[in-house]
Design an enzyme around this catalytic site. Structure first.
Site, PDB file in Angstrom:
ATOM      1  CB  ILE A  11      -0.985   0.044   1.182  1.00 42.92           C
ATOM      2  CG1 ILE A  11      -0.243   0.082   2.513  1.00 42.92           C
ATOM      3  CG2 ILE A  11      -1.974  -1.116   1.124  1.00 42.92           C
ATOM      4  CD1 ILE A  11      -1.139   0.416   3.713  1.00 42.92           C
ATOM      5  CB  SER A  12       4.504   1.794  -0.040  1.00 47.79           C
ATOM      6  OG  SER A  12       5.404   2.848  -0.329  1.00 47.79           O
TER       7      SER A  12
END
Length: 198
Positions: A11-12
């Protein structure tokens, strides 16, 4: 031949902005990559970082400006406030781990998850979404259900290895042969210069 351990979070936003440049750099220098998804929130806790939700407003404002600048500079679609963020990284991380064991375009799969969050407003903790992204990346969608115990074990081990290797964020690249560490998608040029020197 050099080998790169790539510590990432599915999710970066910074991993998303890295795109496929790591794979291109590795390809130019004959380097191999091991993808090591980690729980970024635990990594922050373990290494003195601060979770985004707990950061000072000035830091979050700067983060927003930088993400917008970089997405514009790189010419990639980007939602600064995606509909599904943050979400549980574990299910998508397990899929990456299973796909790496199966063989195939793992880098493309990682980007598929990241693009789903930051450009497509999709929930990568949802089993149906995970299956769709696996299939779109050329993997058997059933990998979403296979090796969950091994996936969980590897995911935990990746966190320990990240801490031991000196990683504290993502993307984080460690060249095994030299121990040189590179933090951030904006350090890929330095990684390439290093690989050229080996």
């Amino acid at each position: 031949m050099a080998h790169i351990d790539y510590y990432l979070g599915t999710i970066s936003p910074w991993c998303y902005l890295a795109g496929n440049r790591l794979e291109e750099v590795a390809g130019r220098h004959g380097a191999t990559i091991t993808y090591k998804p980690v729980d970024l929130m635990q990594l922050f806790d373990r290494t003195g970082g601060t979770k985004p939700a707990d950061r000072h407003p000035s830091r979050m404002e700067m983060r927003a400006q930088e993400l917008t600048r970089w997405s514009d500079y790189l010419g990639v679609p980007f939602n600064l406030k995606p509909a599904h963020w943050p979400v549980n990284m574990a299910p998508s991380s397990y899929a990456v781990i299973a796909a790496q064991d199966a063989g195939g375009d793992v880098g493309g799969l990682v980007q598929g998850f990241l693009r789903a969050v930051w450009a497509e407003q999709r929930d990568i903790s949802d089993d149906a979404v995970i299956r769709e992204i696996l299939a779109a990346s050329g993997f058997d969608p059933a990998l979403a259900d296979k090796g969950l115990f091994i996936g969980a074990e590897t995911y935990g081990r990746n966190l320990e290895q990240a801490v031991e290797a000196g990683a504290f964020g993502a993307p984080f690249y460690v060249v095994r042969e030299s121990g040189q560490r590179f933090w951030g998608q904006d350090r890929l040029d330095f990684l390439e210069r290093h690989l050229a020197s080996l």
